[in-house]
Structures are given as structure tokens and as C-alpha cells.
Scaffold this active site. Structure first.
Site, PDB file in Angstrom:
ATOM      1  N   GLY A 450       0.818  -1.209   0.000  1.00  0.00           N
ATOM      2  CA  GLY A 450       0.000   0.000   0.000  1.00  0.00           C
ATOM      3  C   GLY A 450       0.849   1.255   0.000  1.00  0.00           C
ATOM      4  CB  SER A 491      12.385   3.451   5.419  1.00  0.00           C
ATOM      5  OG  SER A 491      11.407   3.510   6.416  1.00  0.00           O
ATOM      6  CB  THR A 494      11.970   4.212  -2.638  1.00  0.00           C
ATOM      7  OG1 THR A 494      10.611   3.821  -2.465  1.00  0.00           O
ATOM      8  CG2 THR A 494      12.078   5.219  -3.764  1.00  0.00           C
ATOM      9  CB  ALA A 682      15.256   8.634  -3.219  1.00  0.00           C
ATOM     10  CE  LYS A 683      18.920  12.335   2.822  1.00  0.00           C
ATOM     11  NZ  LYS A 683      19.160  13.363   3.857  1.00  0.00           N
ATOM     12  CD  GLU A 687      10.837   1.185   9.607  1.00  0.00           C
ATOM     13  OE1 GLU A 687      10.573   0.408  10.511  1.00  0.00           O
ATOM     14  OE2 GLU A 687      11.981   1.339   9.157  1.00  0.00           O
TER      15      GLU A 687
END
Lengths: 735, 158
Positions: A450, A491, A494, A682-683, A687
Site C-alpha cells: 500500500g 524504509s 525505494t 532519494a532517502k 517508518e
């Protein structure tokens, strides 16, 4: 270079099927020939098992197979993501309320239920340990202990403050309960599950049942909420054994009540002793924590170790002594839970930071800003330095709630900031297939919970290849065809799995260049902007033209492969942090002095995300996590009776937030400086939104009412007691 | 013991032989293959199984199929029958009112019932009106915004 697909809030590709009710979760799937599986679970927390007799149950019409302890040999097969210590069925002794005793596969649910009721169980109940106090009173069974130390604690610091804080155990409460289908035949074991980590499930099942990895196939279906509860094997081993016994596929769809009994998060008691110099700078932290883990290890040792390592938070801490333990009890195994232990430590540290600020007469925000790491500064010895603008995150969150505005009595603001990191030294492999029509399939082990992983991966690949996101598909992982991925957790996806996707796209480009050079005899350079290759002699070929030239019309494809391998080093957990995940929270609350009820009026979270590939999805993660944090802060609490039985196994007694709990202002701020190691800067995020909510609200309570409560949750009763005691002339602090 | 259940589901007449103790959710999911309404808490607390009977929201996990006899049942599958999302579904997509999507069918049907009663609800009315359906993913902001937005559009049309 302008980016076409990065930074756009594109919709999840599966949004429509979710909105029309066509989406199929593991709970909805029917595999041909599938039987209904049900599990008999213990109704006591600790007992000697004298008998589990299936004889009458086996005779129930419709029953195809049953498994009891006697069917599984001795010892009963054990499983576990960290250590194989959890028996598939209780082995001689029940060790937690809800532990499986037997299971049945039948043609329908009614028959299966009748069979469960016909099982004869003789248990001799034993005293149970279900609280930290009980666990520590006797000789505690320590599952794991870890220690971290650096610097020399100041012996003669100007200011020393010592307090103990407690964060309670919480429950994930995915709206979709656990569900799993297994089919074990001569070819091997196939699992369909709503799981976060298909490759962990595959490995654990292969270990438990002594099968080659290649003969365990896990199809990861879309998950109806996970939050850590659905990553490490739960139902899968028992359903696999049911299928083997039945010789047919078996599906187990747990009830939500059952899910409450399957797993949970761990509560912790954290003692913090802080030394400051006379300018209010941190000199040292001494932190000691006990987490109440469950009857088996599951992920508890890792949760404790990983979060304890960062117990000093994002602050410059010259010296520290940290000891943390996971202590076993007669409760359901505690597993990963959004934040992975960080919220428990953050509750302690960020409450303590507020108390320190007040003690030295500084503003709590200013006090934090003074001690926060600057970019490039070491967070921990030999670790990745501060890689973001943490001051900016904290300041912007505070400003967004009007930190400095005057407020009427009964209202107050609080802030907090927290840090965590993804598991170091992890691996993700991606395959990107560029098809003859210049559409692409991305095969990556990241699952869809999701959070929008499908669209994020599609955006990364579309940008890298110069094609449209609608022309990219990202199928659900299937370990038979999808390459290895560590986990959809922490996390990381990505940023780290996304790096593998980006590398696979680069590999596609390299292969296209080689094909073009081979066909045309001049040097070629892939050009994502133009969606093709540019030849040294000025000619240009689109992907479609080049693929047709290389393989013949309507044939062939280029298969690119990319790998992310996290750096390894002799550091706790095996390597340097790939990035720091930081989130600041600011809350404005109103407290009702008569009832102790807290209403959160404003809640803002600010995360340093480097670059948001899909801003709306990113903010969705932070807001969802923040709301979960509010639930845990104000109401949610796992409770047991004196016999260790779970009292809060349904939504009447375990209240999660509902629409009336939505703050008037509820906002996610993204700090984007493109400074992350992932695709396009990106990082990780996902969470982080939960981590700092507890102390942000607790600090706001202190500002609003003058009372400090050091134990979560901040229920009306607890707050009311604190307020009442504060009106007495002597005490002002309540545990 | 069974009985003949006649009802209208998403405007289609349905006739089935159903056990007296069968709940509506199971009839919809297993007999009619309408799996939009979800099984979750089983005690009418979470709202994931919400459908409408005569336009009133019910928790179909705790509603006997018997109660739907000769009545009109609406499920999430009835919202986008033309193949296009209806305005409420589009607003959910637009406002990021879903993540995992498991609560979404129930949330949509609760919102349909709310908008029937209150065509242009305020944010406060939406907060109160949807309190019986739980979402663990989104934090609710997008859901409330989506329902308010649909109400405003509907109001203009009138």
C-alpha cells in the site's frame, strides 16, 4: 536535465482495482482444490501438555487431514528468521496464549470448525510471565543482550539527570488478518501469502523443511496492511505442513482475533542518565533498556540491537554506555514493528531532552538544535556521518504548529526528533526487461503493502529508460522468477532496491549500445531523453527500431540486471548505515483537566527524504505512520491478565484511531535536498513518521499542564492521575 | 436448515438457498463471488465488511443473510458499473484516500451512506460519519478530504 517522472504524485497502478473491489488479497484468493485450514490455539499462556488427542476430530465428515504434536516427530520442526526456536506446534509445553496446538484441513469451514471442537486437549497450567516486573523478579530468560560504548562518561559534569521511561507493547492491527495458502507436492512447496519478505519466507521454510531454495516458491500477494507483522514467517510453516498432510492446497485465513495472538510489538523500559556541561551541551548518555520479548525470538533480538545502537538519537554524544536486553516471556513472539524499536528509545530520549532543557532553563527546541548533529558530523563512531539537514526538519515542524505563538491555558506544544537506519549490508537484485514495443517489465522483490512501491519503481525505471510509466509494469514478486531481494522493510526499498532497478536500466542501455554498434558498425550512446540510441555518425534509432534490427520484427528483448550490495564493515549489524532516516514531530494538544483526555489539535511531521520520487505516496507514509503513532501514544496498549492471557485481542479492547481522531491540522513536510544515496537523490521514508510522536505529544502535555508523564500510553486515566497529583503540594511526576 | 433468499444485489435480482445462520458477508463473498466486502474483525468494529441494505450501512459480517431477504443490497462492486470510477471513487484516488486498500470498499460504502444522509458534509460531519470504518494505513486525512470534495461538487450540481 528536467525529469519527466520523478517527483510526480502519480497514482498506484492498482488504485482502480482496490476502489472497485476487484483487487485480490491472499484472503480473497482461491487456489483450485484448496481446503480450509484452521488452527487450534492454546487458551492459556503457559502449560505442560499432557495430551492433544485428534482421534474424534479426524472422524468428523469433511476432514481431510489433521496435524497434532504426535504427527510431527520429536522434536517438532522449528522455524525462525533469526534462530529456529519456534516449534510449528507447541512442543511439550505451551509458552504463550494462542500458541498452536493442532491444525485441521477440511473441505469447508464448518467441518474444520467442528473438527477443532472435537480435539481433546489436556493441559496443566503453569504460572506465566507476562510483564517486565515478573520477568525481572525471577532469573530472567535473556534472549539477547547487546552493549555499545564510546568515549569516557564525564565524571564531574555540571548537570546530571536520570529518569526511567516506559513505552508499552503495541499491536500492528493490519485490517487484513494474516493469510496464507500452501501447496506441497512432489515438485516442491508453493506459498501464496500476503507477505512483506518473500525471500525470508522462502529461506526459513527451506531451512525448516530441509528443502533446496529452488523448490520453495513464494508468491507475494498484495498485502492488506503489514507494518512489520507480515514479514517474518508466521502462518506459513503450519500451513505448509497441513498441505503436505492433506496432499492438497490448504488456505488459512486467520481471524483478526487470531492475528492479535500471532505477534505484536515489544514494550520497553528505558533508564537514561544524561550528563550536560554548564552550557547545556551533551557530555554523555548512559542508557539501559529492557524489552519484553515473547516466548520465541522471532525478530526481537534484532529489534533490540538495532534500536539500542541509536539510543542516543541524532545528537552529538561524546560518550555513551548503552545496554539493552530482550527478555523472554509467556507472550506472543514480538516481531518487527514500524520503527523497529526506535519509538521506544525515542520516547525515553526525547522526553529526557525536554526535561533537561527545562532543568537548564533553555527552550526545548533551542536545546535540541544546539545538540543536533550538523551535516557531515559523526552520529556514531566510525559510522556514516549526518547526511541531511536535521535542524531544518525540526525547525520546520515546529514552525508549522506555530511553536512560538502564545496559547491559552490547557493548550501546549511539544517537539521531538528521531533517527533510524535501514539494515546495513543488504542486497537487492533487479531485472528490467525492455520489450520489442519499448515497454518494460521491472522484476524486483519489493512487495506492495500500500506504500506505492509499484508506482515508485515504475517512475524510477520510466525516468531511466525515457519511457512512460504506463508502459512499465512491476509484477508482484514470485521467488521462482523474481531475483533476490533482502526485504521490504526499514524504509529501504525505494532507495536501495530502487538503486538495483536503476542499475538494471543502465545495463539495458549498455546492451542496447552494444547491439547498435554490432548492427551499424559505429559507436552508439543510449539516450533516455530520446528513448533510443544516438549513433556516432548522427543516425538515431528508437528502442523499437533497434530491437527489430537486432532480433527481427516482433522478436526479442533486452534483459538488464542490476544489483545493490550494501557496504560491509566491522560495525554493529555488519556495515555502515546506507542513509539516516530522520523525522521531526511537532504537536499541539489540548488537555481536559477534568477528565485527563488529550485532544491533538495539530500534528506535523517533517522528514528529510532527500528526494521524493512520488511526493503524495511519501507523505501518505508519513501521515499514516504519524496516525499510528498517535494511536499508540494516546490509547493503544497490549494488556495481559495475571495468568498471561491476552486481554486486548479485539478492536473493542484494543482501540486504534478512527476518523474523529484526525487532528485539525495534520501535515507532512518533506525536506528535499537531493542528498540521498538512492535514485535521483532519494532517502528512505515510511517508518519515520511514527518515531517521534509519543514524546512530541508527551512534551506538549508538559507544556500544556506542567505534568510530566513518563509512561505510555497517555490515557485519560493516567493523565488525570498525574494532574491530580500535581495539584497536591508534594509530587509532580507520575509513572 | 436453509431458506430461499431473494434479494437485489447491485440492482440484480438474486435467488439462493442459504443456511439460516449464514451471514450476509459469506453469502456475498462465497456464493456470489463479490469479494469487495472484506472479512476482518468479525465483530462489527472495523467496518471492512460494510455494505448497504436498503441504503443503510450494515456490517455484513454480523448481519444474517436472512435480514436481506426481499431487500436491496449495494456493495462496492455496484459503484463503477459503467466501467468508469464513480465520483466518490475518483475522489478517493485523487486525494490519496487509500494505501493497502483493504478497508477501501467498506470505507466507500460508509461514505455513500453518509452522502445519502448529508449530501454536502463538513469535515467534522465526515469525521463523525465515518468513525465506524477503520483504516490503518492512511491516517484518514485523504479520506475526509475526498468525501468533503465529493459533497461540494454534488452540491454545485443541485
Amino acid at each position: 536535465v528536467t525529469e519527466r517522472w520523478i517527483g510526480r504524485s502519480l497514482r498506484q497502478p492498482d488504485a482502480n482495482s482496490k476502489l472497485t473491489g476487484e483487487h485480490r488479497y491472499a484472503s480473497d484468493l482461491d487456489v483450485p482444490g484448496m481446503l480450509v485450514g484452521l488452527i487450534l490455539r492454546s487458551d492459556v499462556a503457559h502449560a505442560r501438555i499432557h495430551r492433544v488427542d485428534l482421534e474424534r476430530a479426524r472422524a468428523v465428515p469433511g476432514v481431510v487431514a489433521m496435524i497434532g504434536p504426535a504427527d510431527l516427530g520429536s522434536p517438532i520442526p522449528r522455524f525462525g528468521a533469526l534462530s529456529p526456536d519456534q516449534p510449528v506446534l507447541a512442543d511439550g509445553e505451551v509458552r504463550f496464549h494462542g500458541e498452536p496446538l493442532a491444525a485441521v484441513a477440511a473441505v469447508d469451514e464448518a467441518s474444520a470448525r467442528e473438527a477443532l471442537e472435537a480435539i481433546v486437549v489436556d493441559l496443566e497450567e503453569l504460572p506465566a510471565v507476562a510483564s517486565l516486573d515478573d520477568a525481572l523478579r525471577a532469573e530472567p530468560h535473556v534472549l539477547h543482550e547487546c552493549r555499545f560504548a564510546w568515549g569516557e562518561p564525564a565524571g564531574d559534569a555540571a548537570i546530571v539527570l536520570e529518569h526511567e521511561y516506559e513505552a508499552h507493547a503495541a499491536q500492528h492491527v493490519s485490517i487484513e488478518p494474516h493469510a496464507c495458502i500452501a501447496s506441497w507436492d512432489r515438485r516442491g512447496l508453493t506459498i501464496w501469502a500476503g507477505t512483506q519478505h518473500p525471500f525470508v519466507v522462502r529461506r526459513v521454510l527451506a531451512d525448516t523443511f530441509k528443502l533446496p531454495l529452488a523448490r520453495v516458491r513464494v508468491l507475494a500477494l498484495p498485502v492488506g496492511g503489514a507494518f512489520g507483522a507480515k514479514g517474518y514467517p508466521k502462518l506459513e510453516p503450519i500451513v505448509a505442513l497441513l498441505s503436505r498432510a492433506a496432499g492438497q492446497p490448504v488456505g488459512v485465513r486467520a481471524s483478526l482475533r487470531e492475528s492479535f495472538h500471532i505477534t505484536r510489538g515489544a514494550g520497553a523500559r528505558v533508564a537514561v542518565r544524561t550528563a550536560l556541561d554548564d552550557a547545556g551541551r551533551l557530555c554523555s548518555q548512559e542508557i539501559e533498556a529492557d524489552f519484553l520479548a515473547g516466548a520465541y525470538a522471532d525478530m526481537a533480538p534484532r529489534v533490540v540491537e538495532k534500536s539500542a545502537y541509536l539510543a542516543c538519537g541524532p545528537y552529538r554524544t561524546p560518550a555513551a554506555r548503552i545496554v539493552a536486553r530482550a527478555i523472554a516471556s509467556n507472550t506472543a513472539p514480538s516481531t518487527a514493528f514500524r520503527g523497529f524499536g526506535a519509538p521506544q528509545f525515542t520516547w525515553a530520549l526525547e522526553s529526557q531532552m525536554d526535561e533537561l532543557a527545562r532543568m537548564v532553563g533553555q527552550d526545548p527546541l533551542e536545546f535540541r538544535l544546539r545538540n543536533l548533529c550538523e551535516p557531515g558530523e559523526l552520529v556514531l563512531p566510525d559510522q556514516t556521518p549526518c547526511d541531511g539537514r536535521w535542524h531544518e526538519a525540526l525547525t520546520r515542524a515546529a514552525e508549522a504548529v506555530g511553536y512560538r505563538q502564545p496559547r491559552p491555558p490547557g493548550r501546549g506544544v511539544g517537539v521531538a526528533i528521531a533517527i533510524k537506519y535501514p539494515t546495513p549490508a543488504s542486497t537487492s537484485v533487479a531485472i528490467v526487461r525492455l520489450h520489442a514495443d519499448a515497454s518494460a517489465t521491472v522484476q524486483i522483490g519489493t512487495t506492495e503493502l500500500g506504500q506505492g512501491s509499484r508506482i515508485a519503481m515504475a517512475q524510477i525505471a520510466a525516468e531511466a529508460l525515457g519511457i512512460a510509466t504506463d508502459d512499465v509494469s512491476v509484477p508482484d514478486p514470485d521467488t521462482a522468477s523474481t531475483p533476490f531481494d533482502f526485504a521490504t522493510a526499514a524504509s529501504r526499498s525505494t532507495t536501495l532496491a530502487g538503486t538495483a532497478v536503476l542499475a538494471a536500466c543502465a545495463d539495458v542501455h549498455r546492451q542496447l549500445e552494444a547491439l547498435a554498434e554490432e548492427a551499424l558498425g559505429v559507436a552508439a550512446r543510449a539516450d533516455a531523453q530520446a528513448g533510443g540510441v544516438a549513433m556516432a555518425d548522427g543516425r538515431r534509432l528508437s528502442y523499437v527500431e533497434l530491437l527489430a534490427l537486432a532480433f527481427g520484427a516482433d522478436q526479442g528483448e533486452v534483459v538488464g540486471r542490476g544489483t545493490y550490495r550494501g557496504a560491509r564493515a566491522d560495525l554493529p549489524l555488519g556495515g555502515p548505515a546506507p542513509f539516516w532516516e530522520v523525522c521531526a514531530a511537532a504537536s499541539e494538544i489540548e488537555v481536559d483537566e477534568a477528565t485527563g483526555a488529550i485532544r491533538v489539535v495539530r500534528q506535523v511531521v517533517a522528514s528529510d527524504v532527500g528526494r521524493a520520487i512520488n511526493p503524495a505516496a511519501t507523505q501518505g507514509q508519513d501521515l499514516g505512520a504519524a496516525m499510528m503513532g498517535l494511536g499508540q501514544t494516546l490509547a493503544e496498549e497490549v494488556r495481559y491478565d495475571e495468568r498471561g492471557r491476552l486481554l486486548t485481542a479485539d478492536l473493542e479492547r484494543y482501540r486504534i484511531p478512527a476518523t474523529p481522531d484526525l487532528p485539525i491540522q495534520f501535515e507532512s513536510i518533506l525536506i528535499e535536498n537531493g542528498d540521498g544515496p538512492g535514485p535521483f537523490g532519494a532517502k528512505g521514508v515510511g517508518e519515520s513518521g511514527i518515531m517521534a510522536i509519543g514524546p512530541s505529544v508527551g512534551n506538549a502535555l508538559r507544556a500544556a499542564s506542567g505534568v510530566r508523564v513518563r509512561r505510555l500510553p497517555l490515557t485519560p486515566e493516567r493523565v488525570w492521575r498525574a494532574l491530580s497529583q500535581a495539584r497536591q503540594p508534594t509530587a509532580s511526576v507520575v509513572r | 436448515m436453509t431458506f430461499t433468499l431473494r434479494m437485489t444485489v447491485n440492482d440484480r435480482p438474486v435467488e439462493l438457498e442459504v443456511a439460516h445462520d449464514e451471514v450476509l458477508l459469506d453469502v456475498l463473498r462465497t456464493r456470489l463471488d463479490l469479494k469487495g466486502a472484506k472479512r476482518s474483525c468479525g465483530i462489527a468494529e472495523c467496518g471492512a465488511c460494510t455494505v448497504l441494505i436498503d441504503r443503510q450501512p450494515v456490517s455484513s459480517c454480523c448481519t444474517l443473510a436472512w435480514e436481506a431477504r426481499e431487500r436491496r443490497v449495494d456493495t462496492v462492486e455496484g459503484l463503477a458499473r459503467s466501467g468508469e470510477l464513480d465520483p466518490l471513487q475518483s475522489a478517493f484516488a485523487e486525494h490519496r484516500a487509500l494505501q493497502c486498500g483493504y478497508c477501501t470498499p467498506g470505507m466507500l460504502m460508509s461514505a455513500v451512506a453518509l452522502l445519502d444522509e448529508t449530501p454536502a458534509p463538513t469535515a467534522d460531519e465526515v469525521r463523525r460519519g465515518l468513525r465506524g470504518t477503520l483504516c490503518r494505513c492512511t491516517g484518514y486525512r485523504g479520506i475526509v478530504e475526498a468525501v468533503v470534495a465529493v459533497g461540494l461538487v454534488g452540491d454545485d450540481d443541485v
